[in-house]
Scaffold this motif. Structure first.
Motif, PDB file in Angstrom:
ATOM      1  N   LYS A 173      46.611  34.044 -36.937  1.00 29.69           N
ATOM      2  CA  LYS A 173      46.809  35.063 -35.978  1.00 29.69           C
ATOM      3  C   LYS A 173      46.085  36.345 -36.504  1.00 29.69           C
ATOM      4  O   LYS A 173      46.118  36.631 -37.681  1.00 29.69           O
ATOM      5  CB  LYS A 173      48.080  35.175 -35.484  1.00 29.69           C
ATOM      6  CG  LYS A 173      48.865  33.924 -35.089  1.00 29.69           C
ATOM      7  CD  LYS A 173      48.432  33.693 -33.528  1.00 29.69           C
ATOM      8  CE  LYS A 173      49.358  32.619 -33.234  1.00 29.69           C
ATOM      9  NZ  LYS A 173      48.463  31.501 -32.545  1.00 29.69           N
ATOM     10  N   LEU A 174      45.764  37.289 -35.677  1.00 37.08           N
ATOM     11  CA  LEU A 174      44.987  38.492 -36.272  1.00 37.08           C
ATOM     12  C   LEU A 174      45.723  39.713 -35.759  1.00 37.08           C
ATOM     13  O   LEU A 174      46.662  39.706 -35.003  1.00 37.08           O
ATOM     14  CB  LEU A 174      43.571  38.782 -35.632  1.00 37.08           C
ATOM     15  CG  LEU A 174      42.642  37.613 -35.880  1.00 37.08           C
ATOM     16  CD1 LEU A 174      41.229  37.907 -35.433  1.00 37.08           C
ATOM     17  CD2 LEU A 174      42.408  37.472 -37.549  1.00 37.08           C
ATOM     18  N   TYR A 175      45.783  40.681 -36.629  1.00 32.79           N
ATOM     19  CA  TYR A 175      46.749  41.738 -36.721  1.00 32.79           C
ATOM     20  C   TYR A 175      45.806  43.076 -36.748  1.00 32.79           C
ATOM     21  O   TYR A 175      45.013  43.217 -37.744  1.00 32.79           O
ATOM     22  CB  TYR A 175      47.956  41.695 -37.746  1.00 32.79           C
ATOM     23  CG  TYR A 175      49.119  40.748 -37.295  1.00 32.79           C
ATOM     24  CD1 TYR A 175      50.160  41.112 -36.829  1.00 32.79           C
ATOM     25  CD2 TYR A 175      48.721  39.284 -37.549  1.00 32.79           C
ATOM     26  CE1 TYR A 175      51.112  40.198 -36.507  1.00 32.79           C
ATOM     27  CE2 TYR A 175      49.616  38.335 -37.437  1.00 32.79           C
ATOM     28  CZ  TYR A 175      50.687  38.762 -36.906  1.00 32.79           C
ATOM     29  OH  TYR A 175      51.612  37.892 -36.860  1.00 32.79           O
ATOM     30  N   LYS A 176      46.145  44.035 -35.792  1.00 33.97           N
ATOM     31  CA  LYS A 176      45.534  45.404 -36.007  1.00 33.97           C
ATOM     32  C   LYS A 176      46.141  46.136 -36.626  1.00 33.97           C
ATOM     33  O   LYS A 176      47.442  46.388 -36.701  1.00 33.97           O
ATOM     34  CB  LYS A 176      45.390  45.845 -34.395  1.00 33.97           C
ATOM     35  CG  LYS A 176      44.954  45.158 -33.348  1.00 33.97           C
ATOM     36  CD  LYS A 176      44.754  45.643 -32.019  1.00 33.97           C
ATOM     37  CE  LYS A 176      46.308  45.558 -31.544  1.00 33.97           C
ATOM     38  NZ  LYS A 176      46.085  45.848 -30.013  1.00 33.97           N
ATOM     39  N   VAL A 177      45.358  46.746 -37.524  1.00 35.02           N
ATOM     40  CA  VAL A 177      45.877  48.001 -38.382  1.00 35.02           C
ATOM     41  C   VAL A 177      45.789  49.273 -37.592  1.00 35.02           C
ATOM     42  O   VAL A 177      44.696  49.533 -37.122  1.00 35.02           O
ATOM     43  CB  VAL A 177      45.212  48.051 -39.645  1.00 35.02           C
ATOM     44  CG1 VAL A 177      45.830  49.142 -40.610  1.00 35.02           C
ATOM     45  CG2 VAL A 177      45.653  46.714 -40.666  1.00 35.02           C
ATOM     46  N   ILE A 178      46.818  50.113 -37.308  1.00 38.18           N
ATOM     47  CA  ILE A 178      46.760  51.156 -36.549  1.00 38.18           C
ATOM     48  C   ILE A 178      47.239  52.455 -37.186  1.00 38.18           C
ATOM     49  O   ILE A 178      48.099  52.368 -37.904  1.00 38.18           O
ATOM     50  CB  ILE A 178      47.620  51.036 -35.482  1.00 38.18           C
ATOM     51  CG1 ILE A 178      47.295  49.745 -34.419  1.00 38.18           C
ATOM     52  CG2 ILE A 178      47.568  52.281 -34.513  1.00 38.18           C
ATOM     53  CD1 ILE A 178      48.303  49.344 -33.527  1.00 38.18           C
ATOM     54  N   LEU A 179      46.271  53.405 -37.106  1.00 36.47           N
ATOM     55  CA  LEU A 179      46.656  54.827 -37.865  1.00 36.47           C
ATOM     56  C   LEU A 179      47.224  55.640 -36.611  1.00 36.47           C
ATOM     57  O   LEU A 179      46.569  55.659 -35.689  1.00 36.47           O
ATOM     58  CB  LEU A 179      45.068  55.367 -38.303  1.00 36.47           C
ATOM     59  CG  LEU A 179      45.049  57.075 -38.545  1.00 36.47           C
ATOM     60  CD1 LEU A 179      46.166  57.182 -39.567  1.00 36.47           C
ATOM     61  CD2 LEU A 179      43.781  57.472 -39.087  1.00 36.47           C
ATOM     62  N   ALA A 222      46.768  42.599 -43.602  1.00 39.43           N
ATOM     63  CA  ALA A 222      47.125  43.850 -42.725  1.00 39.43           C
ATOM     64  C   ALA A 222      48.226  44.544 -43.429  1.00 39.43           C
ATOM     65  O   ALA A 222      48.178  45.652 -43.219  1.00 39.43           O
ATOM     66  CB  ALA A 222      47.379  43.431 -41.048  1.00 39.43           C
ATOM     67  N   GLU A 223      49.165  43.468 -43.587  1.00 36.52           N
ATOM     68  CA  GLU A 223      50.562  44.288 -44.252  1.00 36.52           C
ATOM     69  C   GLU A 223      50.271  44.833 -45.407  1.00 36.52           C
ATOM     70  O   GLU A 223      50.617  46.020 -45.849  1.00 36.52           O
ATOM     71  CB  GLU A 223      51.529  43.295 -44.282  1.00 36.52           C
ATOM     72  CG  GLU A 223      52.049  42.786 -42.723  1.00 36.52           C
ATOM     73  CD  GLU A 223      52.941  43.829 -42.141  1.00 36.52           C
ATOM     74  OE1 GLU A 223      53.582  44.571 -42.744  1.00 36.52           O
ATOM     75  OE2 GLU A 223      52.559  44.379 -41.035  1.00 36.52           O
ATOM     76  N   THR A 224      49.225  44.189 -46.180  1.00 34.98           N
ATOM     77  CA  THR A 224      48.928  44.734 -47.546  1.00 34.98           C
ATOM     78  C   THR A 224      48.465  46.231 -47.638  1.00 34.98           C
ATOM     79  O   THR A 224      48.564  47.193 -48.285  1.00 34.98           O
ATOM     80  CB  THR A 224      48.278  43.729 -48.280  1.00 34.98           C
ATOM     81  OG1 THR A 224      49.117  42.457 -48.636  1.00 34.98           O
ATOM     82  CG2 THR A 224      48.020  44.314 -49.841  1.00 34.98           C
ATOM     83  N   PRO A 253      53.341  62.606 -44.404  1.00 36.47           N
ATOM     84  CA  PRO A 253      53.944  61.559 -43.407  1.00 36.47           C
ATOM     85  C   PRO A 253      53.096  60.944 -42.910  1.00 36.47           C
ATOM     86  O   PRO A 253      53.202  60.147 -41.840  1.00 36.47           O
ATOM     87  CB  PRO A 253      54.469  62.698 -42.502  1.00 36.47           C
ATOM     88  CG  PRO A 253      53.700  63.587 -42.273  1.00 36.47           C
ATOM     89  CD  PRO A 253      53.336  63.944 -43.831  1.00 36.47           C
ATOM     90  N   LEU A 254      51.910  60.334 -43.615  1.00 39.64           N
ATOM     91  CA  LEU A 254      50.533  59.532 -43.173  1.00 39.64           C
ATOM     92  C   LEU A 254      51.276  58.093 -42.659  1.00 39.64           C
ATOM     93  O   LEU A 254      52.136  57.626 -43.638  1.00 39.64           O
ATOM     94  CB  LEU A 254      49.507  59.448 -44.129  1.00 39.64           C
ATOM     95  CG  LEU A 254      48.421  58.489 -43.746  1.00 39.64           C
ATOM     96  CD1 LEU A 254      47.537  59.101 -42.614  1.00 39.64           C
ATOM     97  CD2 LEU A 254      47.529  58.548 -44.829  1.00 39.64           C
ATOM     98  N   THR A 255      50.900  57.530 -41.461  1.00 35.87           N
ATOM     99  CA  THR A 255      51.703  56.294 -41.263  1.00 35.87           C
ATOM    100  C   THR A 255      50.617  55.320 -40.640  1.00 35.87           C
ATOM    101  O   THR A 255      49.866  55.672 -39.584  1.00 35.87           O
ATOM    102  CB  THR A 255      52.558  56.540 -40.158  1.00 35.87           C
ATOM    103  OG1 THR A 255      53.594  57.607 -40.503  1.00 35.87           O
ATOM    104  CG2 THR A 255      53.452  55.366 -39.735  1.00 35.87           C
ATOM    105  N   PHE A 256      50.602  54.219 -41.221  1.00 35.33           N
ATOM    106  CA  PHE A 256      49.721  53.193 -40.502  1.00 35.33           C
ATOM    107  C   PHE A 256      50.849  52.025 -40.132  1.00 35.33           C
ATOM    108  O   PHE A 256      51.852  51.761 -40.823  1.00 35.33           O
ATOM    109  CB  PHE A 256      48.703  52.483 -41.613  1.00 35.33           C
ATOM    110  CG  PHE A 256      47.644  53.437 -42.181  1.00 35.33           C
ATOM    111  CD1 PHE A 256      46.452  53.180 -41.437  1.00 35.33           C
ATOM    112  CD2 PHE A 256      47.673  54.530 -43.023  1.00 35.33           C
ATOM    113  CE1 PHE A 256      45.262  53.927 -41.899  1.00 35.33           C
ATOM    114  CE2 PHE A 256      46.633  55.347 -43.346  1.00 35.33           C
ATOM    115  CZ  PHE A 256      45.463  55.089 -42.685  1.00 35.33           C
ATOM    116  N   THR A 257      50.402  51.393 -39.218  1.00 35.46           N
ATOM    117  CA  THR A 257      51.214  50.202 -38.940  1.00 35.46           C
ATOM    118  C   THR A 257      50.311  49.153 -38.344  1.00 35.46           C
ATOM    119  O   THR A 257      49.178  49.147 -38.253  1.00 35.46           O
ATOM    120  CB  THR A 257      52.037  50.684 -37.730  1.00 35.46           C
ATOM    121  OG1 THR A 257      53.241  49.396 -37.339  1.00 35.46           O
ATOM    122  CG2 THR A 257      51.466  50.912 -36.399  1.00 35.46           C
TER     123      THR A 257
END
Length: 101
Positions: free
Chosen positions: A20-26, A75-77, A92-96
Motif C-alpha cells: 500500500k502506498l502513502y502520501k506525505v503531505i505538507l 512515509a512515516e520515517t 510548527p512545521l507539520t508533515f503528515t
C-alpha cells in the motif's frame, strides 16, 4: 491401457500483493519561514531547489500539498524526520501521511 484415468488439478498461482502506498503531505502554517521549508524539503525528500520551492508555494496557496508517495515505513520515517527538523528549529512545521486510494 488398463482403465486408468488421470485427472489434472488446476494450478494455483500466488501473487505477492503490491504494498500500500502513502502520501506525505505538507501542511501550511503562517509561522515557518519559506526558506526553512525549502531547506527541509531538500534535505529530507532530496528535492532540487526549484522542486522544493514549487511544493512550498503550492502548500502556502492551497493549505496543503502532496510532497511524495512512499510505502508506509518510508512515509512515516520521512514525516518524522521532517517534523523533527521543524521542532528542533522552533517552528510548527507539520508533515503528515495518509493512505493513497
Amino acid at each position: 491401457m488398463t482403465g486408468t484415468t488421470t485427472h489434472l488439478e488446476p494450478r494455483t498461482r500466488t501473487r505477492t500483493e503490491r504494498p500500500k502506498l502513502y502520501k506525505v503531505i505538507l501542511l501550511n502554517d503562517d509561522f515557518t519561514p519559506r526558506d526553512f521549508v525549502v531547506k527541509v524539503l531538500k534535505a529530507v525528500f532530496g528535492m532540487s531547489l526549484d522542486e522544493a520551492y514549487t511544493v512550498m508555494l503550492t502548500a502556502h496557496q492551497r493549505g496543503a500539498c502532496v510532497v511524495a508517495v512512499y510505502t508506509f515505513e518510508i512515509a512515516e520515517t520521512k514525516c518524522a524526520r521532517a517534523n523533527e527538523m521543524g521542532v528542533s528549529a522552533g517552528f510548527p512545521l507539520t508533515f503528515t501521511s495518509e493512505r493513497e486510494d
